[in-house]
Design a protein around this motif. Structure first.
Motif, short mmCIF file in Angstrom:
data_model
loop_
_atom_site.label_atom_id
_atom_site.label_comp_id
_atom_site.label_asym_id
_atom_site.label_seq_id
_atom_site.Cartn_x
_atom_site.Cartn_y
_atom_site.Cartn_z
N GLN A 234 0.85 -1.18 0.00
CA GLN A 234 0.00 0.00 0.00
C GLN A 234 0.89 1.23 0.00
OE1 GLN A 234 -2.38 -0.06 3.50
NE2 GLN A 234 -0.67 -0.23 4.90
N SER A 235 0.42 2.25 -0.68
CA SER A 235 1.16 3.50 -0.74
C SER A 235 1.04 4.21 0.60
CB SER A 235 0.60 4.38 -1.85
OG SER A 235 1.27 5.61 -1.87
N ASN A 236 2.14 4.70 1.09
CA ASN A 236 2.12 5.36 2.39
C ASN A 236 2.64 6.79 2.28
OD1 ASN A 236 4.72 4.56 1.88
ND2 ASN A 236 5.15 3.85 3.93
N TRP A 237 1.95 7.59 1.48
CA TRP A 237 2.30 8.99 1.36
C TRP A 237 1.74 9.73 2.57
CZ3 TRP A 237 5.36 11.51 -2.10
CH2 TRP A 237 5.80 10.76 -3.19
N ASP A 238 2.64 10.32 3.33
CA ASP A 238 2.24 11.11 4.48
C ASP A 238 3.03 12.42 4.45
OD1 ASP A 238 4.76 10.23 5.17
OD2 ASP A 238 4.12 9.09 6.91
N ALA A 239 2.89 13.21 5.48
CA ALA A 239 3.56 14.52 5.51
C ALA A 239 5.08 14.38 5.44
CB ALA A 239 3.15 15.29 6.77
N ASP A 240 5.61 13.35 6.06
CA ASP A 240 7.06 13.15 6.04
C ASP A 240 7.57 12.79 4.65
OD1 ASP A 240 7.54 13.66 8.80
OD2 ASP A 240 6.70 11.69 9.25
N LYS A 241 6.88 11.89 3.99
CA LYS A 241 7.28 11.48 2.63
C LYS A 241 7.18 12.66 1.67
CE LYS A 241 8.04 8.05 -0.33
NZ LYS A 241 9.14 7.14 -0.29
N ILE A 242 6.11 13.44 1.79
CA ILE A 242 5.92 14.61 0.93
C ILE A 242 7.03 15.63 1.19
CG2 ILE A 242 4.40 16.57 0.46
CD1 ILE A 242 2.05 14.60 0.96
N THR A 243 7.40 15.81 2.44
CA THR A 243 8.47 16.75 2.78
C THR A 243 9.81 16.28 2.20
OG1 THR A 243 7.33 17.31 4.83
CG2 THR A 243 9.65 17.90 4.69
N GLU A 244 10.10 14.99 2.31
CA GLU A 244 11.35 14.45 1.77
C GLU A 244 11.42 14.60 0.25
OE1 GLU A 244 11.37 10.46 3.19
OE2 GLU A 244 11.79 11.06 5.26
N VAL A 245 10.33 14.27 -0.41
CA VAL A 245 10.31 14.37 -1.87
C VAL A 245 10.39 15.84 -2.31
CG1 VAL A 245 8.91 13.95 -3.93
CG2 VAL A 245 9.15 12.17 -2.21
#
Length: 143
Positions: free
Chosen positions: A67-78
């Motif tokens: 499952q995709s786990n896009w959260d605030a941390d992943k968005i910030t890193e990208v």
């Protein structure tokens, strides 16, 4: 040189600065999303390994659902990586268009620093986890 002739470099400096600040804020203030505890993560991995092993012994094919786990941390890193990359690309464009070298170098330095900071922080944390696991195993008498 006029300000119009340094637009790529200054945009690169701006994006690189934003990327570096975003990386620093994420490192010091993050994580922003709720994180599972270390015990929960290890228990879930152990259960997954057990299920895969049992299915392999029975001769069944094991298919784990992802499952995709896009959260605030992943968005910030990208976002940090994208902004840092754009800053570096704009630095190359500034250099190619013969904008002042200081401006191009500043944009490149900020972009590379933002991306490098993320990698260094990630590998430092991974090293700490490995050391922690080694200490736990040693204390349990397995090592």
């Amino acid at each position: 040189m006029s300000k119009a002739s340094t637009k790529f470099g200054f945009i690169g400096i701006t994006l690189g600065g934003i990327a570096l600040l975003l990386a620093l804020v994420h490192f010091w203030a993050g994580p922003f999303s709720p994180q599972p505890t270390l015990e929960t993560t290890i228990a879930e991995k152990a259960a997954s390994i057990k299920n895969a092993t049992l299915k392999a012994i029975k001769g069944e094919e094991y298919q784990e659902t992802y499952q995709s786990n896009w959260d605030a941390d992943k968005i910030t890193e990208v976002s940090t990586a994208v902004l840092g990359g754009l800053a570096f690309i704009l630095a190359i464009l500034a250099f190619a268009k013969k904008e002042p070298n200081r401006v191009a170098a500043g944009a490149a330095a900020l972009g590379i620093s933002a991306i490098a900071f993320q990698f260094i922080a990630m590998y430092a944390m991974a090293l700490l986890v490995v050391i922690l696991i080694a200490v736990v195993i040693s204390e349990l008498g397995f090592g």
